[in-house]
Design a protein around this motif. Structure first.
Motif, short mmCIF file in Angstrom:
data_model
loop_
_atom_site.label_atom_id
_atom_site.label_comp_id
_atom_site.label_asym_id
_atom_site.label_seq_id
_atom_site.Cartn_x
_atom_site.Cartn_y
_atom_site.Cartn_z
N GLU A 63 71.62 30.04 -7.08
CA GLU A 63 71.23 30.51 -5.74
C GLU A 63 72.11 31.69 -5.31
O GLU A 63 71.60 32.71 -4.81
N GLN A 64 73.41 31.56 -5.53
CA GLN A 64 74.32 32.64 -5.16
C GLN A 64 74.08 33.88 -6.02
O GLN A 64 74.16 35.01 -5.53
N LYS A 65 73.76 33.68 -7.29
CA LYS A 65 73.49 34.82 -8.17
C LYS A 65 72.25 35.58 -7.72
O LYS A 65 72.21 36.81 -7.80
N ILE A 66 71.23 34.85 -7.27
CA ILE A 66 70.03 35.51 -6.76
C ILE A 66 70.37 36.31 -5.51
O ILE A 66 69.94 37.46 -5.34
N LYS A 67 71.16 35.70 -4.63
CA LYS A 67 71.58 36.41 -3.42
C LYS A 67 72.34 37.68 -3.77
O LYS A 67 72.05 38.77 -3.23
N ASP A 68 73.30 37.58 -4.68
CA ASP A 68 74.09 38.75 -5.08
C ASP A 68 73.20 39.82 -5.71
O ASP A 68 73.41 41.03 -5.49
N HIS A 69 72.22 39.39 -6.48
CA HIS A 69 71.28 40.32 -7.12
C HIS A 69 70.50 41.11 -6.06
O HIS A 69 70.34 42.33 -6.18
N LEU A 70 70.03 40.42 -5.03
CA LEU A 70 69.28 41.09 -3.96
C LEU A 70 70.19 42.02 -3.15
O LEU A 70 69.77 43.13 -2.78
N LEU A 71 71.40 41.60 -2.88
CA LEU A 71 72.34 42.45 -2.15
C LEU A 71 72.66 43.71 -2.96
O LEU A 71 72.76 44.81 -2.41
N LYS A 72 72.78 43.54 -4.26
CA LYS A 72 73.05 44.68 -5.14
C LYS A 72 71.92 45.69 -5.10
O LYS A 72 72.15 46.91 -5.22
N HIS A 73 70.69 45.21 -4.87
CA HIS A 73 69.54 46.11 -4.82
C HIS A 73 69.27 46.65 -3.43
O HIS A 73 68.27 47.34 -3.22
N GLY A 74 70.12 46.32 -2.47
CA GLY A 74 70.01 46.93 -1.15
C GLY A 74 69.69 46.03 0.02
O GLY A 74 69.56 46.50 1.15
N ALA A 75 69.56 44.73 -0.22
CA ALA A 75 69.29 43.81 0.89
C ALA A 75 70.50 43.76 1.81
O ALA A 75 71.65 43.80 1.36
N LYS A 76 70.25 43.68 3.12
CA LYS A 76 71.33 43.62 4.10
C LYS A 76 71.80 42.19 4.34
O LYS A 76 72.97 41.94 4.56
N GLU A 77 70.85 41.25 4.28
CA GLU A 77 71.18 39.86 4.52
C GLU A 77 70.25 38.98 3.70
O GLU A 77 69.04 39.21 3.66
N VAL A 78 70.80 37.97 3.07
CA VAL A 78 70.01 37.02 2.29
C VAL A 78 70.47 35.61 2.66
O VAL A 78 71.65 35.28 2.54
N LEU A 79 69.53 34.80 3.12
CA LEU A 79 69.86 33.43 3.52
C LEU A 79 69.83 32.50 2.32
O LEU A 79 69.05 32.69 1.39
N LEU A 80 70.67 31.48 2.37
CA LEU A 80 70.71 30.46 1.33
C LEU A 80 70.36 29.10 1.93
O LEU A 80 70.54 28.88 3.14
N PRO A 81 69.87 28.18 1.10
CA PRO A 81 69.56 26.84 1.60
C PRO A 81 70.78 26.16 2.18
O PRO A 81 71.92 26.44 1.79
N SER A 82 70.54 25.26 3.13
CA SER A 82 71.62 24.54 3.79
C SER A 82 71.23 23.08 3.96
O SER A 82 70.05 22.77 4.16
N THR A 83 72.20 22.21 3.90
CA THR A 83 71.93 20.79 4.14
C THR A 83 71.71 20.51 5.62
O THR A 83 71.36 19.40 6.00
#
Length: 245
Positions: A111-131
């Protein structure tokens, strides 16, 4: 891919396969995603690897629904992150909607790798799942969502979706717009709007359609005249007719 010339008749298809393979190597895409991509590719053959009339109609309706949404959210899994990261980000910008990672196979750190991948491509904010927030009607890991993302959303854009979660979102009263090359999948059957097309073709067209909507009345009229069941029947008829020739 360097040894495959651009004149090769399968060049684009092979390029997309390569993106998925790189996604697996980078820890973004689950190895199970290779199977899912191959299944989608087979259905793409059946629609001649083109955006057909039924997909155009669904894209138009999807743009209307997303324009009318109060809290649209774009759900991202490993395959779509590997295939079209820039287009996902553009869609988020057009809609002013957050990207949220939501995956079935939760290998360590993916999940974190996907977030980092999107941020690397220019995303400003990426949400992750939460309990802190969970979807009803589903038991898999995909029930965990961000409280300010999918949990709050009234419309969720879920390309390459998982059928169980699509059904759960619908039972919770949320509209679901999906991109699914298989018109007979649970996702396609359960979604509010199903775009039967390849996600790499759909996203640029969807962004353009959203930008073209001038007022909410037009969008409401488009939605009122749209039937997802009718669209799926057109897809199946197209496939049957194509196989007769």
């Amino acid at each position: 891919m360097s040894d495959v010339p651009k004149t090769h008749p399968r060049y684009l298809s092979l390029t997309l396969r390569d993106r998925i393979v790189r996604g697996v190597e980078q820890g973004i895409t689950s190895i199970h995603g290779l199977i899912a991509h191959g299944r989608g590719e087979a259905f793409d053959y059946l629609i001649a690897e083109k955006t057909q009339h039924f997909a155009t109609a669904a894209i138009h309706a999807a743009a209307a629904m997303l324009c009318l949404a109060k809290h649209p959210v774009i759900s991202v899994n490993g395959n779509v992150a590997a295939l079209v990261p820039e287009d996902l980000i553009k869609l988020g910008q057009v809609l002013n909607a957050p990207l949220e990672v939501n995956i079935f196979h939760t290998e360590t750190g993916r999940e974190q790798k996907i977030k980092d991948h999107l941020l690397k491509h220019g995303a400003k904010e990426v949400l992750l799942p939460s309990t802190e927030a969970q979807l009803d009607y589903i038991d898999s890991n995909r029930k965990f969502v961000h409280p300010k993302g999918i949990f709050k959303a009234d419309v969720v854009f879920v390309p390459l979706e998982d059928g169980d979660r699509c059904e759960a979102l619908r039972k919770m009263g949320k509209d679901v717009v999906t991109v699914d090359l298989n018109p007979m999948s649970r996702t396609a059957q359960q979604a509010s709007i199903t775009i039967v097309d390849n996600v790499v073709r759909t996203l640029p067209l969807l962004c353009d359609e959203i930008k073209a909507f001038s007022d909410k009345n037009t969008a409401h009229n488009v939605i009122s005249q749209y039937s997802n069941e009718a669209i799926l029947q057109k897809v199946l008829q197209h496939i049957r007719n194509a196989n007769k020739t």
